[in-house]
Design an enzyme around this catalytic site. Structure first.
Site, mmCIF file in Angstrom:
data_model
loop_
_atom_site.group_PDB
_atom_site.id
_atom_site.type_symbol
_atom_site.label_atom_id
_atom_site.label_comp_id
_atom_site.label_asym_id
_atom_site.label_seq_id
_atom_site.Cartn_x
_atom_site.Cartn_y
_atom_site.Cartn_z
ATOM 1 N N LYS A 173 0.851 -1.201 0.000
ATOM 2 C CA LYS A 173 0.000 0.000 0.000
ATOM 3 C C LYS A 173 0.882 1.246 0.000
ATOM 4 O O LYS A 173 1.640 1.463 0.945
ATOM 5 C CB LYS A 173 -0.917 0.037 1.227
ATOM 6 C CG LYS A 173 -2.012 1.096 1.058
ATOM 7 C CD LYS A 173 -2.739 1.432 2.344
ATOM 8 C CE LYS A 173 -2.077 2.522 3.114
ATOM 9 N NZ LYS A 173 -2.061 3.841 2.461
ATOM 10 N N GLU A 248 10.720 1.369 9.778
ATOM 11 C CA GLU A 248 11.592 2.528 9.508
ATOM 12 C C GLU A 248 10.787 3.764 9.844
ATOM 13 O O GLU A 248 9.814 4.076 9.142
ATOM 14 C CB GLU A 248 11.997 2.550 8.035
ATOM 15 C CG GLU A 248 12.951 1.453 7.632
ATOM 16 C CD GLU A 248 14.244 1.507 8.385
ATOM 17 O OE1 GLU A 248 14.615 2.591 8.865
ATOM 18 O OE2 GLU A 248 14.875 0.447 8.533
ATOM 19 N N GLU A 384 9.666 15.721 15.702
ATOM 20 C CA GLU A 384 9.907 15.730 14.260
ATOM 21 C C GLU A 384 8.929 16.712 13.583
ATOM 22 O O GLU A 384 7.718 16.586 13.744
ATOM 23 C CB GLU A 384 9.711 14.328 13.682
ATOM 24 C CG GLU A 384 10.074 14.261 12.215
ATOM 25 C CD GLU A 384 9.788 12.902 11.584
ATOM 26 O OE1 GLU A 384 8.711 12.349 11.828
ATOM 27 O OE2 GLU A 384 10.650 12.414 10.833
HETATM 28 P P1 NDP Z 1 2.463 7.719 8.269
HETATM 29 O O1 NDP Z 1 2.977 6.945 9.416
HETATM 30 O O2 NDP Z 1 1.317 8.620 8.475
HETATM 31 O O3 NDP Z 1 2.043 6.771 7.067
HETATM 32 C C1 NDP Z 1 2.928 5.823 6.475
HETATM 33 C C2 NDP Z 1 2.107 4.779 5.737
HETATM 34 O O4 NDP Z 1 1.366 4.017 6.679
HETATM 35 C C3 NDP Z 1 1.074 5.366 4.786
HETATM 36 O O5 NDP Z 1 0.939 4.519 3.669
HETATM 37 C C4 NDP Z 1 -0.166 5.371 5.641
HETATM 38 O O6 NDP Z 1 -1.325 5.415 4.871
HETATM 39 C C5 NDP Z 1 -0.011 4.050 6.367
HETATM 40 N N1 NDP Z 1 -0.771 3.906 7.602
HETATM 41 C C6 NDP Z 1 -1.280 4.860 8.419
HETATM 42 N N2 NDP Z 1 -1.936 4.297 9.466
HETATM 43 C C7 NDP Z 1 -1.821 2.953 9.316
HETATM 44 C C8 NDP Z 1 -2.256 1.819 10.072
HETATM 45 N N3 NDP Z 1 -2.935 1.944 11.204
HETATM 46 N N4 NDP Z 1 -1.960 0.586 9.620
HETATM 47 C C9 NDP Z 1 -1.239 0.425 8.493
HETATM 48 N N5 NDP Z 1 -0.814 1.447 7.721
HETATM 49 C C10 NDP Z 1 -1.071 2.700 8.129
HETATM 50 O O7 NDP Z 1 3.753 8.487 7.706
HETATM 51 P P2 NDP Z 1 3.773 9.580 6.566
HETATM 52 O O8 NDP Z 1 3.223 9.000 5.308
HETATM 53 O O9 NDP Z 1 3.210 10.833 7.129
HETATM 54 O O10 NDP Z 1 5.355 9.739 6.336
HETATM 55 C C11 NDP Z 1 6.135 10.588 7.068
HETATM 56 C C12 NDP Z 1 6.873 9.854 8.169
HETATM 57 O O11 NDP Z 1 7.635 8.793 7.610
HETATM 58 C C13 NDP Z 1 7.839 10.734 8.890
HETATM 59 O O12 NDP Z 1 7.752 10.498 10.275
HETATM 60 C C14 NDP Z 1 9.199 10.258 8.377
HETATM 61 O O13 NDP Z 1 10.255 10.492 9.255
HETATM 62 C C15 NDP Z 1 8.949 8.812 8.179
HETATM 63 N N6 NDP Z 1 9.916 8.255 7.238
HETATM 64 C C16 NDP Z 1 10.877 7.397 7.688
HETATM 65 C C17 NDP Z 1 11.825 6.914 6.828
HETATM 66 C C18 NDP Z 1 12.875 5.961 7.291
HETATM 67 O O14 NDP Z 1 13.503 5.341 6.428
HETATM 68 N N7 NDP Z 1 13.109 5.787 8.579
HETATM 69 C C19 NDP Z 1 11.861 7.310 5.415
HETATM 70 C C20 NDP Z 1 10.790 8.207 5.045
HETATM 71 C C21 NDP Z 1 9.842 8.659 5.934
HETATM 72 P P3 NDP Z 1 -2.048 6.842 4.596
HETATM 73 O O15 NDP Z 1 -1.027 7.763 4.049
HETATM 74 O O16 NDP Z 1 -3.081 6.472 3.615
HETATM 75 O O17 NDP Z 1 -2.573 7.277 5.921
#
Ligand code: NDP
Length: 480
Positions: A173, A248, A384
């Site tokens: 997803k 991550e 963050e």
């Molecule tokens: P989110 O945690 O909001 O979302 C990440 C993904 O998880 C999206 O596809 C989201 O869907 C999905 N998601 C949300 N809730 C659930 C759930 N309960 N169960 C399963 N999947 C779920 O992160 P962001 O998209 O806002 O990304 C930003 C964050 O990612 C920042 O904190 C950043 O630091 C981190 N990040 C970390 C990296 C690393 O390598 N350590 C690299 C890049 C980013 P939807 O968007 O549809 O809600």
């Protein structure tokens, strides 16, 4: 208006419920496409397809599997311009960044793991003249891969490439905010001849479709990149089901500048590590610590160059800073700038929303922002922000800056600027971060383990670590 579809069992399908979610172009603040609002029924169909495909895919000779993945990489390269444009419109990032970084790294991910799987080896241990133990690695089954919006195709392929190369089938997803390149990717998979059901892409909300993937009992491993709060929720769901889990998560990364650095290189790269992709990279150095003796000189030059960055239409070649991914995210960043002011911060550059003329008038733009005068323990320096906002602080000694750098709950990456080799080694060993860049930033060698310490993540991705994650190790002991 374009409508996107799920990719299930090799076909592009509408969601069961027939409902769609608006997909925004953040630079224009307008809806430009519709994506499936998938639910547990779509996820169940995707998992069933993945399970069905598993026997054939996991037993396919590895060089044949690899050839299909390499074909997908070739198609990404062929469609570089189209994918870069799609990613820029979906995410708000400058198209030239998507063209130079995101899309090439996506095809590099496919290529690396496609060839890595061919060279993958497992261990054997000879126990004197009594026994031989060898490790048999078999793919874990159906893997769930969930990725964020900041580097859409880059991080999507970073997960699915090792899973597919290891012989798993996948239900993935992408973020609902940036689904377009994953949709185009599903078309490339069909064109490349990926057998049906090997990869299934379900679009929709994290709390609905994402959660259904994590909860599904037949998904045996979850690889997730996203925020720490979401990671905690995913761990709480997956851990009692004893799923393999790789997380991550977020970061609050220090960028440490010593007086003996190469000043020009430190300034130039710090500008990138602060504001590339509007600061929406988990690895951005959002806390800059500068040794007292060059603090003023560094700050003046850094602020001057920050102010010269060009905020605007992501499709224009001169733009260095595009739009934030969504209105909600923009407002969150603006609220952090207000918090910084309340905490006593001085705004040295930016600090405001930017009105861009023309078709981007309704877009979500913030000027690159530099804030000084804050304590390392205040909320602005602990939480963050994930936008074009950095703080800058002086330090006197190595011990002091190590303490500052390690003072957050995060531990993803750190950057260090010094020409003193001994100091570089000494400090790298003491920083509690999973990745330390010395005199560089965002340089990657895909063979290296990648991941965060503390609340920045669990497990390691990259290289053999990722291929191992998607396999189950079995020890076979043969008595001689
Ligand atoms: P989110 O945690 O909001 O979302 C990440 C993904 O998880 C999206 O596809 C989201 O869907 C999905 N998601 C949300 N809730 C659930 C759930 N309960 N169960 C399963 N999947 C779920 O992160 P962001 O998209 O806002 O990304 C930003 C964050 O990612 C920042 O904190 C950043 O630091 C981190 N990040 C970390 C990296 C690393 O390598 N350590 C690299 C890049 C980013 P939807 O968007 O549809 O809600």
């Amino acid at each position: 208006m374009e409508t996107l579809y799920n990719y299930i069992e090799g076909k592009l399908l509408p969601p069961h419920a027939g409902k769609y979610i608006d997909n925004y172009n953040p630079a224009e603040g307008k809806v430009y496409s519709l994506i499936p609002d998938s639910d547990e029924r779509d996820v169940a169909a995707a998992v069933a397809a993945a399970q069905h495909a598993f026997a054939e895919w996991s037993s396919m000779p590895v060089d044949k599997r690899s050839a299909i993945l390499l074909r997908i990489a070739d198609l990404i390269d062929r469609d570089l311009d189209k994918l870069a444009l799609a990613e820029s419109i979906d995410n708000g990032k400058p198209v030239k960044l998507a063209r130079a970084v995101d899309i090439p790294r996506a095809s590099a991910n496919m290529r690396f793991f496609a060839s890595g799987a061919i060279h993958f080896a497992s261990e054997a241990h000879v126990t004197g003249n009594e026994a031989v133990n060898y490790t048999l690695r078999t793919p874990v089954g159906v893997a769930g891969c969930i990725s964020p919006w900041n580097l859409p195709l880059y991080l999507f392929t970073w997960k699915i490439a090792p899973a597919l190369a290891a012989g798993c089938t996948v239900v993935a997803k992408p973020s609902e905010l940036t689904p377009m390149t994953a949709f185009l990717f599903s078309q490339l998979c069909i064109e490349a001849g990926l057998p049906k059901g090997v990869l299934n892409i379900v679009h929709g909300l994290g709390t609905k479709a994402g959660q259904a993937i994590v909860e599904h009992p037949d998904v045996t491993a979850i690889s997730f990149t996203g925020g720490t709060v979401t990671g905690r929720k995913i761990a709480a769901t997956a851990a009692p089901m004893f799923k393999k889990l790789s997380l991550e998560l977020g970061g609050k990364n220090p960028n440490i500048v010593f007086a003996d650095c190469d000043f020009e290189q430190a300034i130039q790269t710090s500008l990138h590590s602060s504001f590339s992709n509007q600061g929406e990279i988990c690895l951005c150095g959002s806390r800059i610590f500068v040794e007292q003796s060059i603090y003023q000189k560094f700050t003046d030059e850094f602020v001057k160059r920050t102010t010269a960055l060009v905020v605007g239409d992501p499709l224009l070649p001169e733009t260095t800073t595009g739009a934030l991914v969504s209105e909600v995210h923009m407002n969150k960043i603006l609220s952090y700038i207000e918090l910084a002011k309340q905490e006593g911060g001085d705004i040295l550059a930016g600090g405001n929303r930017v009105a861009v003329a023309g078709k981007c008038a309704q877009g979500y733009f913030i000027a690159p922002t530099v804030i000084a005068g804050l304590d390392h323990l205040c909320r602005t320096n602990q939480e963050e922000i994930f936008g074009p906002v950095v703080t800058i602080m002086p330090f006197e000694t190595e011990d002091e800056v190590i303490r500052y750098a390690n003072s957050t709950t995060y531990g993803l990456s750190a950057t260090l600027w010094t020409e003193n080799l001994k100091r570089a080694h000494r400090i790298s060993a003491q920083l509690k971060s999973g990745i330390i860049w010395v005199n560089c930033w965002l340089f990657r060698d895909l063979r290296s383990p990648f991941g965060g310490m503390k609340q920045s993540g669990v497990g390691r991705e990259g290289g053999w670590e990722a291929l191992r994650f998607f396999t189950e190790a079995k020890n076979v002991c043969i008595k001689l």
